[in-house]
Scaffold this active site. Structure first.
Site, PDB file in Angstrom:
ATOM      1  N   LYS A  20       0.858  -1.177   0.000  1.00 42.72           N
ATOM      2  CA  LYS A  20       0.000   0.000   0.000  1.00 42.72           C
ATOM      3  C   LYS A  20       0.899   1.233   0.000  1.00 42.72           C
ATOM      4  O   LYS A  20       1.897   1.275   0.747  1.00 42.72           O
ATOM      5  CB  LYS A  20      -0.889   0.003   1.248  1.00 42.72           C
ATOM      6  CG  LYS A  20      -1.934  -1.101   1.233  1.00 42.72           C
ATOM      7  CD  LYS A  20      -2.988  -0.864   0.170  1.00 42.72           C
ATOM      8  CE  LYS A  20      -4.061  -1.943   0.221  1.00 42.72           C
ATOM      9  NZ  LYS A  20      -5.110  -1.720  -0.785  1.00 42.72           N
TER      10      LYS A  20
ATOM     11  N   LYS B 127     -12.970  -7.555  -8.247  1.00 44.80           N
ATOM     12  CA  LYS B 127     -13.384  -7.938  -6.892  1.00 44.80           C
ATOM     13  C   LYS B 127     -14.866  -8.276  -6.923  1.00 44.80           C
ATOM     14  O   LYS B 127     -15.685  -7.454  -7.343  1.00 44.80           O
ATOM     15  CB  LYS B 127     -13.192  -6.781  -5.914  1.00 44.80           C
ATOM     16  CG  LYS B 127     -11.780  -6.609  -5.422  1.00 44.80           C
ATOM     17  CD  LYS B 127     -11.696  -5.545  -4.347  1.00 44.80           C
ATOM     18  CE  LYS B 127     -10.218  -5.234  -4.090  1.00 44.80           C
ATOM     19  NZ  LYS B 127     -10.038  -4.054  -3.246  1.00 44.80           N
TER      20      LYS B 127
HETATM   21  O1  OSB Z   1      -7.558  -1.904  -2.414  1.00 40.29           O
HETATM   22  O2  OSB Z   1      -7.249  -3.991  -2.626  1.00 40.29           O
HETATM   23  C1  OSB Z   1      -7.571  -3.010  -1.930  1.00 40.29           C
HETATM   24  C2  OSB Z   1      -8.293  -4.257   1.608  1.00 40.29           C
HETATM   25  C3  OSB Z   1      -9.247  -3.347   2.026  1.00 40.29           C
HETATM   26  C4  OSB Z   1      -9.607  -2.331   1.166  1.00 40.29           C
HETATM   27  C5  OSB Z   1      -9.020  -2.234  -0.098  1.00 40.29           C
HETATM   28  C6  OSB Z   1      -8.092  -3.149  -0.511  1.00 40.29           C
HETATM   29  C7  OSB Z   1      -7.685  -4.160   0.383  1.00 40.29           C
HETATM   30  C8  OSB Z   1      -6.653  -5.141   0.081  1.00 40.29           C
HETATM   31  C9  OSB Z   1      -6.810  -6.466   0.732  1.00 40.29           C
HETATM   32  O3  OSB Z   1      -5.662  -4.875  -0.532  1.00 40.29           O
HETATM   33  C10 OSB Z   1      -6.345  -7.619  -0.063  1.00 40.29           C
HETATM   34  C11 OSB Z   1      -6.779  -8.911   0.595  1.00 40.29           C
HETATM   35  O4  OSB Z   1      -7.970  -9.092   0.928  1.00 40.29           O
HETATM   36  O5  OSB Z   1      -5.892  -9.761   0.786  1.00 40.29           O
HETATM   37 MG    MG Z   2      -6.880  -1.955  -4.419  1.00 33.25          MG
END
Ligand code: OSB
Ligand code: MG
Length: 372
Positions: free
Chosen positions: A164, A265
């Protein structure tokens, strides 16, 4: 088929390791498990994996609860359906609210697969026997702490790491990870924290030198033009996440060349039917796709594993093992990643059993919606 009752269970579990993105941090999660019972007494599960607060999408756990209880569950209970896509078509009457829809939709697909006596993956059109999974690592307090997290996950067998990023936490930490782990597949995710201003653009352009698989969602969800302009200036593919709520969004983004990779997703797109449609478009257009996650509990995680078995998910998915997030998951057996690979279940339906006693112990709110 007819669903005769919809149970909503708001379950709270602590995270093994606190997680911070460009927008917010958290140390526990509350997701809503959806349990359906049909006229033959068959039961199935889905998961509404909305974050608690409206910083990733406009939805929250509370809005999902309201939408599921007041609109979606009654709609489903009133429907006589043969295929899950009919439920998805009925839900389309409700605008937006993808996370709420996705939890019910997944339970409907699971019920359908169970009734057909096939694994969910097969019902969805999947063919892989295992899916490659990576980890998503949050923003840490220091670069050393981040390096420690990467090292932990690489030792665990994961070869693809997503970091991130946010303005002020980008080029330096990413370069240090790149230098310390030259062999891993590395990618970054900004969750829309950047703007088209000189400092921000300079950081994004500097990331282009670090051999990243992709830069995910640098700009705000609707800022497709900003993404397209940046994509012209960098070699690293831009991946879109928050920008893609519908298949129409994906079509628009691809036409604009606003991104060259798509994070599909199930939760964000409002369910498996929409996620399959996005997958089919990406495959037809030759656009690499991967299955993103929302820190799902075992139910949503199993659903992600099932859809990630479709052929168009050509890049490593965010479907890490349960133990990356939870000491004890809601399924009797956790989802397990071995050397970064998660096996696709071969049993009918979800392929995992919900640990109802453990769910009960961690349920903070429940409701039952009945037909009529
Ligand atoms: O942007 O992919 C994202 C988790 C919460 C909100 C946004 C995101 C994420 C993750 C989690 O990156 C990835 C996972 O569930 O392993
Ligand atoms: Mg993302």
């Amino acid at each position: 088929m007819r669903v005769t009752s919809v149970d909503l269970l708001r379950v709270k579990l602590p995270l093994v390791h606190a997680f911070r993105t460009s927008s917010h941090g958290k140390s526990s999660l509350e997701h809503i498990l959806v349990k359906l019972t049909d006229a033959d007494g068959r039961e199935s599960w889905g998961e509404i994996a909305s974050p608690a607060a409206p910083y990733y999408s406009g939805e929250t756990t509370d809005t999902c609860w309201l939408m599921a209880e007041r609109y979606l569950a009654p709609m489903l209970l009133g429907l006589d359906w043969e295929h899950p896509r009919e439920v998805s078509a009925a839900f389309a009457k409700v605008r937006g609210n993808g996370f709420a829809k996705a939890g019910l939709d997944a339970a409907v697909w699971t019920l359908f697969a169970d009734a057909q006596d096939v694994p969910l993956s097969a019902a969805l059109g999947g063919s892989r026997t295992q899916v490659e999974s990576g980890v998503s690592l949050g923003i840490e307090d220091s670069i050393d702490a981040l390096l420690e997290q990467v090292s932990l996950q690489v030792d665990h067998g994961y070869n693809r790491v997503k970091l991130k990023i946010a303005p002020g936490w980008d080029v330096d930490p990413v370069r240090e990870v790149r230098d310390a782990f030259p062999e891993i597949d590395l990618q970054v995710d900004a969750n829309g924290a950047y703007r088209s201003e000189p400092d921000h653009l300079a950081a994004l352009i500097a990331l282009d030198e670090l051999g990243l698989q992709m830069i995910e969602q640098p700009f705000a969800p609707r800022a497709l033009i900003a993404h397209a302009v940046l994509q012209q200036r960098i070699e690293t593919p831009i991946c879109l996440d928050e920008s893609i709520d519908t298949v129409d969004d994906l079509e628009t983004a691809l036409r604009l060349d606003a991104g060259r990779i798509v994070n599909i997703k199930v939760s964000r797109m409002g369910g498996l039917t929409a996620a399959i449609a996005a997958h089919d478009l990406a495959l037809a257009e030759g656009v690499p796709a991967w299955c993103g996650g929302m820190h799902e509990f075992g139910v949503g995680r199993a659903v992600n594993v099932a859809i990630a078995s479709l052929p168009g998910f050509t890049l490593t998915s965010d479907v890490s093992g349960s133990d990356k997030y939870y000491a004890r998951d809601v399924t009797t057996a956790p989802i397990v990643a071995v050397k970064g690979m998660v096996a696709v279940p071969t049993d009918a339906g979800l392929g995992f059993t919900v640990d109802q006693a453990w769910v009960g112990e961690n349920t903070v709110q429940s409701a039952r919606v009945l037909a009529g």
